[in-house]
Design a protein around this motif. Structure first.
Motif, PDB file in Angstrom:
ATOM      1  N   ASN A  53     -39.137  -7.760 -17.015  1.00 38.21           N
ATOM      2  CA  ASN A  53     -39.419  -7.794 -15.597  1.00 38.21           C
ATOM      3  C   ASN A  53     -39.337  -6.290 -15.145  1.00 38.21           C
ATOM      4  O   ASN A  53     -39.246  -6.222 -14.028  1.00 38.21           O
ATOM      5  CB  ASN A  53     -38.634  -8.649 -14.875  1.00 38.21           C
ATOM      6  CG  ASN A  53     -38.773 -10.045 -15.085  1.00 38.21           C
ATOM      7  OD1 ASN A  53     -39.762 -10.698 -15.509  1.00 38.21           O
ATOM      8  ND2 ASN A  53     -37.813 -10.947 -14.548  1.00 38.21           N
ATOM      9  N   CYS A  54     -40.183  -5.590 -16.069  1.00 34.53           N
ATOM     10  CA  CYS A  54     -40.023  -4.000 -15.799  1.00 34.53           C
ATOM     11  C   CYS A  54     -41.099  -3.440 -14.911  1.00 34.53           C
ATOM     12  O   CYS A  54     -41.062  -2.619 -14.227  1.00 34.53           O
ATOM     13  CB  CYS A  54     -39.988  -3.115 -17.084  1.00 34.53           C
ATOM     14  SG  CYS A  54     -41.586  -3.227 -17.935  1.00 34.53           S
TER      15      CYS A  54
ATOM     16  N   CYS B 200     -49.378  -4.631 -21.396  1.00 38.52           N
ATOM     17  CA  CYS B 200     -48.013  -4.488 -21.570  1.00 38.52           C
ATOM     18  C   CYS B 200     -47.462  -3.567 -22.681  1.00 38.52           C
ATOM     19  O   CYS B 200     -47.636  -3.906 -23.852  1.00 38.52           O
ATOM     20  CB  CYS B 200     -46.956  -5.800 -21.990  1.00 38.52           C
ATOM     21  SG  CYS B 200     -45.431  -5.700 -22.529  1.00 38.52           S
TER      22      CYS B 200
ATOM     23  N   PHE C  98     -47.223 -11.919 -15.337  1.00 41.83           N
ATOM     24  CA  PHE C  98     -48.144 -11.381 -16.498  1.00 41.83           C
ATOM     25  C   PHE C  98     -48.761 -12.319 -17.277  1.00 41.83           C
ATOM     26  O   PHE C  98     -50.121 -12.528 -17.828  1.00 41.83           O
ATOM     27  CB  PHE C  98     -47.520 -10.144 -17.165  1.00 41.83           C
ATOM     28  CG  PHE C  98     -48.366  -9.437 -18.000  1.00 41.83           C
ATOM     29  CD1 PHE C  98     -49.440  -8.877 -17.685  1.00 41.83           C
ATOM     30  CD2 PHE C  98     -47.968  -9.437 -19.466  1.00 41.83           C
ATOM     31  CE1 PHE C  98     -50.311  -8.062 -18.530  1.00 41.83           C
ATOM     32  CE2 PHE C  98     -48.912  -8.609 -20.144  1.00 41.83           C
ATOM     33  CZ  PHE C  98     -50.116  -8.087 -19.995  1.00 41.83           C
TER      34      PHE C  98
ATOM     35  N   LEU D 216     -43.025 -12.595 -24.375  1.00 41.88           N
ATOM     36  CA  LEU D 216     -42.982 -11.303 -23.679  1.00 41.88           C
ATOM     37  C   LEU D 216     -41.530 -10.809 -23.736  1.00 41.88           C
ATOM     38  O   LEU D 216     -40.567 -11.734 -23.838  1.00 41.88           O
ATOM     39  CB  LEU D 216     -43.770 -11.689 -22.420  1.00 41.88           C
ATOM     40  CG  LEU D 216     -45.250 -11.860 -22.306  1.00 41.88           C
ATOM     41  CD1 LEU D 216     -45.568 -11.942 -20.862  1.00 41.88           C
ATOM     42  CD2 LEU D 216     -45.739 -10.705 -22.992  1.00 41.88           C
TER      43      LEU D 216
ATOM     44  N   CYS E  88     -46.589  -3.412 -16.628  1.00 42.39           N
ATOM     45  CA  CYS E  88     -47.845  -4.367 -16.620  1.00 42.39           C
ATOM     46  C   CYS E  88     -48.745  -3.921 -15.152  1.00 42.39           C
ATOM     47  O   CYS E  88     -49.760  -4.427 -15.226  1.00 42.39           O
ATOM     48  CB  CYS E  88     -47.912  -5.285 -17.111  1.00 42.39           C
ATOM     49  SG  CYS E  88     -46.750  -6.529 -16.307  1.00 42.39           S
TER      50      CYS E  88
ATOM     51  N   CYS F  70     -42.622 -10.673 -15.904  1.00 44.21           N
ATOM     52  CA  CYS F  70     -43.206 -11.022 -17.217  1.00 44.21           C
ATOM     53  C   CYS F  70     -43.973 -12.482 -16.957  1.00 44.21           C
ATOM     54  O   CYS F  70     -45.134 -12.840 -17.539  1.00 44.21           O
ATOM     55  CB  CYS F  70     -41.905 -11.237 -18.366  1.00 44.21           C
ATOM     56  SG  CYS F  70     -41.620  -9.798 -18.862  1.00 44.21           S
TER      57      CYS F  70
HETATM   58  S1  SF4 Z   1     -45.078  -8.081 -19.221  1.00 43.04           S
HETATM   59 FE1  SF4 Z   1     -44.990  -6.649 -17.829  1.00 43.04          FE
HETATM   60  S2  SF4 Z   1     -42.994  -7.010 -16.866  1.00 43.04           S
HETATM   61 FE2  SF4 Z   1     -43.028  -7.910 -18.899  1.00 43.04          FE
HETATM   62  S3  SF4 Z   1     -42.242  -6.397 -19.985  1.00 43.04           S
HETATM   63 FE3  SF4 Z   1     -44.571  -6.270 -20.434  1.00 43.04          FE
HETATM   64  S4  SF4 Z   1     -44.934  -4.855 -18.894  1.00 43.04           S
HETATM   65 FE4  SF4 Z   1     -42.853  -5.237 -18.398  1.00 43.04          FE
END
Ligand code: SF4
Lengths: 325, 445
Positions: free
Chosen positions: B16-17, B42, B28, B12, B20, B25
């Protein structure tokens, strides 16, 4: 393309158990037989050893119940009433490697024969054949103990396989086996933990491990074979993973269990889809035996001569010339 | 092969945006590992992550379908031992038709097999497929046999014909039937195209693992995904080992070329030998077995074994809760009561039958549990049994007021007598095998 055979190496080994005794060993058998010794799952020669192939025993009776299937009665004729001659026929004609003497007629409700009568029958069979014997009793504890004690005594030194003891009834017979040098079957009702427990109880009374054979309780095809099958696979997996209290050879009863069920007796005219009743009996026993063989059976007590011939030939084929005794 | 949360996390973006819907991450990744989320949630996942996770979520053994209306599904197995979970797709039983047998024999066989259905524990059992082997000098009979099967049967078809043009003509009759082609020689582009054009699966044959794997790779790359593996052995013992090695490679080593269902054809043996081999291999991973001989007794025994081995070990099979007549009971015949665990039912009904009397067997709903388990769970106690007897109006159907309960639950007899006024509760034997002597000692008729 490259390919590597995935092998699983086991730490455990099934204990080797010998049945019978020659004159030098204190008995009268022409030879002994040995089962067990495997270090891999059944027939997995690619990742372990199987020094002894599974053996086929056949059974003779102290009393023929009127429920005995007619398809087998036709096969054997009158000789089925005479355990000595029947034993000879099983060994000479059908290739039985051991003979089991089933003493069901000593059960108080199934004939109530005395311990002395049972002993006579066993002696008669010992004289008529030279292969090792299995002595099969029943679940009426008091009477069975009395009969087995007597039989152990009169066959002292023969190293018979005494079948069977249960959790609530093992001390008397186990003591008799130690006193008169016999091997013993521990029977538990299709349960891994109970099987282990009973073996522990026996070893706690200093019963020699190389004298124990396990009977996980056979369910016939259509009558719980899948339970027996999976319990045996679990027991064998545990044993190969190193559990010493599970590492005993296993005995199964495809003959007795198959020929008790409706499917081996009901006439074709009542159940046309079931096909010919004689063939059906043989197939029923073969299916029971073959599936339990691949689950880990080391000793099979069988009834139908055609089933015996077929399964014996298959076992030899599956051993591909190995493990000859 | 399943990836751990940590394995997935590494793939991933680690930013940590939160897009999702989960704050990090790592969180997730954990959800993905537990199959509680989809990677598509994601928006920032890389192509590499998609590819890796996509491959990991493919089943280790492919599901293959053969047949048109009610296709046989085989494969998609996940364990080596049924006690680890269950075996999912039961072994397909194929009956071989040889074109040299001649049209009238073939037609009769096809009808016979199509009609053969047998019921057991509420399930209808039947053979699944025809294997049409072309061993006659005449081309027409191959096509004729296929037509006969199409006309008379809905079962799936496996084609076995070494001659390309004849096979092609046959396959063209089966374009939308998801037929399978049993290939006994090394696969070539020609055969792969044929399978592709006519929507067939391919059964690839070899004696060696390496060669089989090479053939699979070639077939897959050329675009045919529905593959079955036929590794041939000179005897049953080797076949068990080879089937085991193929299954183990697929499940434990994620060796993709062997991630397909297994086909075993049993030749050159007597019916008894063939049956013994089929029975052993049914337990040891054959997904399809082709038989060159059959009779009703043989089929019944093999179908029963298949039903037993493919039963979910976690879920006891049940019979319908109701009153079952044993023999020809009259209103005065005694009443036995037991649970609806099918094995219990079979054994108890068999032993009552053995005892020679006629009786009514009341089978209570214990959700498939055996006597002692059901009693411990409160599903087989005085009150529940009495209630069931009232629901089914047993008191209107019989005049007897004698009811026999299993010896293992003697402790419920008082309760049952209280809940069933007017009835005499008799404690029976613990073991079903002692029912005949019980019947004798009670002088029941
Ligand atoms: S897993 Fe979730 S937090 Fe990590 S990049 Fe993808 S969308 Fe962002």
């Amino acid at each position: 393309m490259n390919f590597e055979i995935p092998k699983e190496v086991n730490t455990g080994k099934i204990i080797e158990v010998s049945i019978g005794a020659t004159p030098e060993q204190g008995g009268t058998r022409s030879h002994t037989v040995t089962i067990g010794g495997s270090t891999a799952l059944p027939f997995h020669f690619f990742e372990g050893e199987h020094p002894h192939r599974p053996l086929i025993a056949m059974e003779v009776f102290d009393k023929i119940s009127n429920k005995y299937p007619s398809s087998l009665l036709d096969y054997y004729g009158d000789v089925i009433q005479k355990p000595g001659e029947m034993a000879q026929k099983c060994v000479d004609e059908y290739g039985a490697e051991l003979i089991s003497v089933r003493l069901e007629g000593t059960h108080p409700e199934k004939g109530n024969k005395s311990a002395d009568e049972a002993a006579e029958i066993v002696k008669q069979v010992l004289e008529s054949v030279s292969v090792p014997l299995i002595i099969t009793g029943h679940s009426h504890y008091d009477k069975n103990n009395e009969v087995m004690k007597k039989v152990c005594e009169v066959t002292a030194g023969e190293n018979c396989l005494i079948s069977y003891v249960e959790k609530d009834n093992y001390k008397t017979i186990a003591a008799a086996c130690i006193a008169y040098s016999h091997t013993l079957v521990t029977q538990t009702p299709i349960d891994v933990n109970l099987a282990k427990q009973l073996n522990i109880l026996l070893t706690e009374m200093s019963f020699p491990p190389e004298k124990i054979v396990m009977d996980p309780l056979t369910g016939a095809l259509g009558y719980g074979i899948e339970y027996t099958y999976s319990i045996m696979e679990r027991i064998r997996n545990d044993a190969l993973a190193g559990d010493k209290m599970m590492a005993f050879p296993m005995l199964v009863n495809p003959g007795y269990e198959s020929f008790r069920v409706k499917e081996t007796r009901a006439p074709e005219q009542d159940y046309p889809d079931w096909g010919n009743v004689e063939l059906r009996g043989a197939y029923w026993e073969i299916a029971t035996a073959m599936s339990l063989l691949v689950a880990g059976a080391d000793l099979l007590i069988m009834y139908h001569p055609q089933a015996v011939a077929t399964v014996k030939k298959k076992v030899e084929e599956m051993f591909d010339g190995r493990g000859g005794d | 092969m399943a990836l751990s949360g940590l394995d997935i996390f590494k793939l991933l973006p680690k930013t940590n945006c939160g897009d999702c819907g989960v704050p990090t991450c790592m969180a997730f990744a954990m959800k993905l590992a537990q199959k509680k989320a989809e990677l598509s949630e994601c928006p920032h996942a890389s192509e590499e992550a998609k590819a890796t996770l996509g491959a990991a979520s493919e089943p280790p053994i492919r599901l293959v379908k053969i047949g048109k209306d009610h296709p046989l599904e085989v494969g998609s197995e996940t364990v080596m031992f049924r006690h680890e979970k269950t075996f999912f797709h039961q072994t397909g039983i194929a009956i071989q038709l040889r074109t040299s047998e001649g049209e009238s024999t073939l037609e009769q066989k096809i009808r016979e097999i199509e009609e053969y259905k047998v019921e057991r524990v509420g399930e209808q059992l039947e053979p699944d497929l025809f294997l049409i082997t072309h061993d006659s000098p005449e081309k027409d009979i191959f096509l004729k046999t296929i037509e006969l099967v199409i006309e008379n049967s809905t079962k799936g078809i496996i084609l076995d014909c070494a001659e390309y043009e004849t096979l092609k003509a046959g396959a063209s009759l089966l374009k939308d039937s998801h037929a399978s082609i049993l290939l006994k020689k090394t696969v070539t582009d020609e055969w792969i195209d044929l399978a592709k054009n006519y929507n067939c699966s391919l059964i690839l044959t070899s004696e060696s693992y390496e060669d089989l794997a090479t053939q699979v790779e070639k077939t897959k790359q050329a675009g045919v995904q529905n593959i079955l593996l036929n590794i041939t052995s000179k005897n049953t013992g080797l076949q068990i080992q080879q089937n085991t090695i193929l299954r183990r490679s697929a499940l434990k080593k994620a060796f993709k070329p062997f991630g397909y269902p297994l086909f075993n054809q049993i030749n050159t043996e007597s019916e008894f030998d063939m049956f013994a081999t089929a029975a052993a291999l049914l337990c040891k991973y054959e997904s399809i077995v082709a038989l060159h001989e059959y009779n009703r007794a043989l089929l019944y025994a093999l179908l029963t074994l298949r039903q037993n081995i493919y039963t979910d070990p976690q879920k006891p099979i049940q019979v319908d809760p109701k009153v079952y007549p044993i023999g020809e009971p009259t209103p005065e015949s005694p009443v036995f009561v037991t649970t609806n665990f099918s094995l219990t039912y079979f054994i108890v009904s068999g032993e009552i039958e053995n005892s020679g009397i006629s009786a009514h067997l009341v089978v209570c709903d214990t959700e498939g549990q055996s006597v002692l388990t059901a009693w411990a769970a409160g599903k087989f106690v005085g009150e529940t049994i009495a209630k069931f007897i009232k629901t089914i109006n047993l008191e209107q159907q019989v005049t007897t007021r004698k009811i026999i309960i299993p010896g293992f639950v003697s402790q419920i007899s008082g309760d049952l007598e209280e809940s069933l006024p007017g009835w005499e509760v008799i404690v029976g034997s613990q073991e079903a095998s002692d029912i005949p002597s019980l019947v004798k000692s009670l002088s029941l008729t």
